[in-house]
Motif scaffolding. Structure first.
Motif, PDB file in Angstrom:
ATOM      1  N   PHE A 233       0.832  -1.198   0.000  1.00 21.93           N
ATOM      2  CA  PHE A 233       0.000   0.000   0.000  1.00 21.93           C
ATOM      3  C   PHE A 233       0.875   1.259   0.000  1.00 21.93           C
ATOM      4  O   PHE A 233       1.972   1.275   0.559  1.00 21.93           O
ATOM      5  N   ASN A 234       0.324   2.290  -0.623  1.00 20.27           N
ATOM      6  CA  ASN A 234       0.935   3.614  -0.631  1.00 20.27           C
ATOM      7  C   ASN A 234       0.119   4.526   0.270  1.00 20.27           C
ATOM      8  O   ASN A 234      -1.108   4.564   0.172  1.00 20.27           O
ATOM      9  N   LEU A 235       0.798   5.232   1.163  1.00 19.34           N
ATOM     10  CA  LEU A 235       0.131   6.207   2.018  1.00 19.34           C
ATOM     11  C   LEU A 235      -0.143   7.461   1.195  1.00 19.34           C
ATOM     12  O   LEU A 235       0.775   8.065   0.639  1.00 19.34           O
ATOM     13  N   ALA A 236      -1.402   7.834   1.079  1.00 24.16           N
ATOM     14  CA  ALA A 236      -1.807   8.946   0.224  1.00 24.16           C
ATOM     15  C   ALA A 236      -1.005  10.198   0.531  1.00 24.16           C
ATOM     16  O   ALA A 236      -0.776  10.541   1.688  1.00 24.16           O
ATOM     17  N   GLY A 237      -0.567  10.872  -0.525  1.00 23.50           N
ATOM     18  CA  GLY A 237       0.159  12.126  -0.378  1.00 23.50           C
ATOM     19  C   GLY A 237       1.606  11.986   0.015  1.00 23.50           C
ATOM     20  O   GLY A 237       2.257  12.976   0.363  1.00 23.50           O
ATOM     21  N   SER A 238       2.144  10.770  -0.028  1.00 23.76           N
ATOM     22  CA  SER A 238       3.532  10.548   0.360  1.00 23.76           C
ATOM     23  C   SER A 238       4.152   9.474  -0.516  1.00 23.76           C
ATOM     24  O   SER A 238       3.482   8.854  -1.350  1.00 23.76           O
ATOM     25  N   ALA A 239       5.437   9.241  -0.300  1.00 20.79           N
ATOM     26  CA  ALA A 239       6.139   8.169  -1.000  1.00 20.79           C
ATOM     27  C   ALA A 239       6.281   6.930  -0.125  1.00 20.79           C
ATOM     28  O   ALA A 239       6.994   5.996  -0.477  1.00 20.79           O
ATOM     29  N   SER A 240       5.586   6.904   1.012  1.00 16.14           N
ATOM     30  CA  SER A 240       5.710   5.795   1.962  1.00 16.14           C
ATOM     31  C   SER A 240       4.899   4.588   1.500  1.00 16.14           C
ATOM     32  O   SER A 240       3.778   4.734   0.987  1.00 16.14           O
ATOM     33  N   HIS A 241       5.465   3.392   1.697  1.00 15.28           N
ATOM     34  CA  HIS A 241       4.805   2.145   1.345  1.00 15.28           C
ATOM     35  C   HIS A 241       4.899   1.166   2.519  1.00 15.28           C
ATOM     36  O   HIS A 241       5.835   1.230   3.315  1.00 15.28           O
ATOM     37  N   PHE A 242       3.927   0.268   2.597  1.00 17.51           N
ATOM     38  CA  PHE A 242       4.015  -0.823   3.558  1.00 17.51           C
ATOM     39  C   PHE A 242       3.282  -2.033   2.986  1.00 17.51           C
ATOM     40  O   PHE A 242       2.349  -1.900   2.185  1.00 17.51           O
ATOM     41  N   THR A 243       3.721  -3.214   3.396  1.00 18.43           N
ATOM     42  CA  THR A 243       3.139  -4.467   2.928  1.00 18.43           C
ATOM     43  C   THR A 243       2.238  -5.043   4.009  1.00 18.43           C
ATOM     44  O   THR A 243       2.610  -5.081   5.182  1.00 18.43           O
ATOM     45  N   ALA A 244       1.043  -5.483   3.593  1.00 15.38           N
ATOM     46  CA  ALA A 244       0.089  -6.092   4.518  1.00 15.38           C
ATOM     47  C   ALA A 244      -0.102  -7.554   4.113  1.00 15.38           C
ATOM     48  O   ALA A 244      -0.737  -7.840   3.097  1.00 15.38           O
ATOM     49  N   GLU A 245       0.462  -8.462   4.894  1.00 18.57           N
ATOM     50  CA  GLU A 245       0.356  -9.881   4.559  1.00 18.57           C
ATOM     51  C   GLU A 245      -1.062 -10.400   4.767  1.00 18.57           C
ATOM     52  O   GLU A 245      -1.511 -11.294   4.041  1.00 18.57           O
ATOM     53  N   SER A 246      -1.788  -9.823   5.739  1.00 17.67           N
ATOM     54  CA  SER A 246      -3.148 -10.278   6.036  1.00 17.67           C
ATOM     55  C   SER A 246      -4.056  -9.058   6.177  1.00 17.67           C
ATOM     56  O   SER A 246      -4.183  -8.494   7.272  1.00 17.67           O
ATOM     57  N   PRO A 247      -4.681  -8.598   5.083  1.00 14.07           N
ATOM     58  CA  PRO A 247      -5.559  -7.426   5.150  1.00 14.07           C
ATOM     59  C   PRO A 247      -6.698  -7.637   6.147  1.00 14.07           C
ATOM     60  O   PRO A 247      -7.184  -8.755   6.338  1.00 14.07           O
ATOM     61  N   ASP A 248      -7.117  -6.538   6.794  1.00 12.03           N
ATOM     62  CA  ASP A 248      -8.198  -6.614   7.768  1.00 12.03           C
ATOM     63  C   ASP A 248      -9.201  -5.489   7.511  1.00 12.03           C
ATOM     64  O   ASP A 248      -9.084  -4.727   6.549  1.00 12.03           O
ATOM     65  N   ALA A 249     -10.212  -5.408   8.378  1.00 12.05           N
ATOM     66  CA  ALA A 249     -11.279  -4.426   8.203  1.00 12.05           C
ATOM     67  C   ALA A 249     -10.740  -2.995   8.263  1.00 12.05           C
ATOM     68  O   ALA A 249     -11.219  -2.114   7.544  1.00 12.05           O
ATOM     69  N   GLU A 250      -9.742  -2.757   9.105  1.00 10.03           N
ATOM     70  CA  GLU A 250      -9.180  -1.414   9.214  1.00 10.03           C
ATOM     71  C   GLU A 250      -8.538  -0.984   7.901  1.00 10.03           C
ATOM     72  O   GLU A 250      -8.711   0.166   7.468  1.00 10.03           O
ATOM     73  N   LEU A 251      -7.801  -1.886   7.259  1.00 12.37           N
ATOM     74  CA  LEU A 251      -7.192  -1.556   5.978  1.00 12.37           C
ATOM     75  C   LEU A 251      -8.257  -1.270   4.924  1.00 12.37           C
ATOM     76  O   LEU A 251      -8.115  -0.349   4.115  1.00 12.37           O
ATOM     77  N   SER A 252      -9.330  -2.049   4.937  1.00 14.27           N
ATOM     78  CA  SER A 252     -10.425  -1.825   3.985  1.00 14.27           C
ATOM     79  C   SER A 252     -11.047  -0.454   4.191  1.00 14.27           C
ATOM     80  O   SER A 252     -11.370   0.253   3.221  1.00 14.27           O
ATOM     81  N   GLU A 253     -11.207  -0.044   5.429  1.00 11.04           N
ATOM     82  CA  GLU A 253     -11.771   1.269   5.729  1.00 11.04           C
ATOM     83  C   GLU A 253     -10.835   2.380   5.266  1.00 11.04           C
ATOM     84  O   GLU A 253     -11.287   3.389   4.697  1.00 11.04           O
ATOM     85  N   ARG A 254      -9.544   2.204   5.517  1.00 11.95           N
ATOM     86  CA  ARG A 254      -8.569   3.214   5.084  1.00 11.95           C
ATOM     87  C   ARG A 254      -8.529   3.307   3.568  1.00 11.95           C
ATOM     88  O   ARG A 254      -8.385   4.405   2.997  1.00 11.95           O
ATOM     89  N   LEU A 255      -8.668   2.183   2.900  1.00 10.00           N
ATOM     90  CA  LEU A 255      -8.687   2.153   1.445  1.00 10.00           C
ATOM     91  C   LEU A 255      -9.925   2.869   0.915  1.00 10.00           C
ATOM     92  O   LEU A 255      -9.842   3.679  -0.017  1.00 10.00           O
ATOM     93  N   ALA A 256     -11.073   2.598   1.515  1.00  9.81           N
ATOM     94  CA  ALA A 256     -12.314   3.225   1.086  1.00  9.81           C
ATOM     95  C   ALA A 256     -12.298   4.731   1.296  1.00  9.81           C
ATOM     96  O   ALA A 256     -12.870   5.499   0.509  1.00  9.81           O
ATOM     97  N   SER A 257     -11.625   5.185   2.354  1.00 14.38           N
ATOM     98  CA  SER A 257     -11.576   6.622   2.661  1.00 14.38           C
ATOM     99  C   SER A 257     -10.547   7.372   1.833  1.00 14.38           C
ATOM    100  O   SER A 257     -10.526   8.603   1.838  1.00 14.38           O
ATOM    101  N   GLY A 258      -9.668   6.659   1.117  1.00 14.23           N
ATOM    102  CA  GLY A 258      -8.625   7.308   0.326  1.00 14.23           C
ATOM    103  C   GLY A 258      -7.358   7.590   1.096  1.00 14.23           C
ATOM    104  O   GLY A 258      -6.453   8.247   0.584  1.00 14.23           O
TER     105      GLY A 258
END
Length: 349
Positions: A233-258
């Motif tokens: 994943f890319n953090l919006a507005g930055s060059a930061s990245h992180f890998t999520a081996e097991s996506p969860d509800a929080e990641l889905s919410e963050r994705l939906a919110s942009g």
């Protein structure tokens, strides 16, 4: 693969809403570079805020070099701006031990048919302008005589602004008729060498093609904005990245919110940051293009990531007597054509 086989990459929001006249004049497509800072006011580098019309950035660099009697290598730019447009961007010129030339605006001015250059501002700065320093680009685009109704265009526009668009590399990356990808393949067949691709254009074209192919596959599989196991994943507005081996509800919410965006590969030699299901999907797509993959790896390109989603910011649509005017800001590296192709049909999109 040939130039004529360049795909019509999958769209997210359905078929475009009919044809519209696009880039009738350079003023119909305006771009302004947005920087994260302003020049400090002193230093060996003279920074120039320039407006150009119907001119590419490389030609602008050569023009400034001639007028200020410097080598093109002593001129810095942050990004390339469209040729068939009116654009505003910064250039830096290394002038060690030299005062700012008198009548600088007149010295740099150019009026030659459709082509124009004008100096809007200038200031000194201690450092050369480096590639990729700008934060974003602001676009204002006229779409003349659209076939769709005002309400249909407005509804689709709200979808694009709210949900974002696929972050495709635009057709200008692939050259006229997609010829750059054919040139890249011919170069890879001989063996890539820096002297044959000094600016890295063809190597970049090949990596862009594979990225677009992965993005199109994610849309076709209806998992464009579905967090996959092993997703980067890319953090919006930055060059930061992180890998999520097991996506969860929080990641889905963050994705939906942009707040975060899934990413795709800019292919290179070495380990990819993705793993699990995400890596398997990417690998399947890349393996469909063995010549591009082998050529990129042989050239020694380093793996990188690019957001799959592009969010138009500060977006507006205004109806006029000839059509509609749209304005929006895109993060560095985003193509305005990626937005427009979800809205209208045109041969340039």
């Amino acid at each position: 693969m040939t130039a004529s086989a360049l795909p019509d990459w999958s769209r997210l929001h359905g078929a475009p809403l009919g044809h519209a006249r696009f880039r009738v004049t350079p003023e119909d497509f305006q771009v302004e570079e947005i920087m994260p800072f302003t020049p400090e006011g002193e230093g060996e580098h003279l920074w120039l805020w320039l407006e150009k019309r119907a001119m590419s950035t490389p030609v602008l660099v050569r023009h400034v070099a001639r007028r200020l009697e410097v080598a093109p290598r002593d001129i810095g730019i942050s990004g390339l701006k469209d040729h068939g447009a009116v654009t505003r961007q910064w250039l830096s010129v290394w002038l060690p031990g030299r005062e700012t030339p008198e009548r600088l605006a007149a010295l740099l001015a150019l009026e030659d048919g459709a082509t124009r250059v004008a100096l809007l501002d200038h200031a000194r700065h201690p450092r050369k302008l480096k590639r990729g320093v700008h934060l974003a680009n602001r676009f204002r685009i006229e779409l003349r005589e659209p076939e769709a109704s005002e309400s249909a265009l407005d509804d689709r526009w709200q979808q694009l602004v709210t949900q974002g668009v696929p972050n495709y590399f635009g057709p200008q990356r692939f050259g006229v008729g997609g010829d750059n990808i054919s040139r890249a393949l011919r170069l890879f067949e001989r063996g890539w060498r820096r002297r044959d691709d000094r600016e890295g254009l063809l190597l970049s074209t090949a990596r862009s093609y594979l990225f677009n192919a992965v993005l199109a596959e994610r849309i076709d599989q209806d998992c464009w904005l579905t967090p996959l196991a092993g997703e980067v994943f890319n953090l919006a507005g930055s060059a930061s990245h992180f890998t999520a081996e097991s996506p969860d509800a929080e990641l889905s919410e963050r994705l939906a919110s942009g707040d975060i965006h899934p990413t795709g590969p800019l292919w290179g030699r070495g380990e990819t940051a993705a793993c699990g299901v995400a890596a398997e999907l990417e690998q399947r797509v890349i393996e469909r293009h063995p010549l591009l993959r082998a050529g990129i790896e042989q050239a020694g390109a380093k793996p990188a990531r690019r957001s799959l989603r592009l969010m138009p910011e500060a977006a507006t649509m205004v109806n006029g007597h000839e059509g509609v005017s749209v304005s929006f800001t895109l993060a560095r590296g985003g193509f305005a054509t990626a937005v427009l192709r979800e809205l209208i049909t045109h041969e340039q999109l």
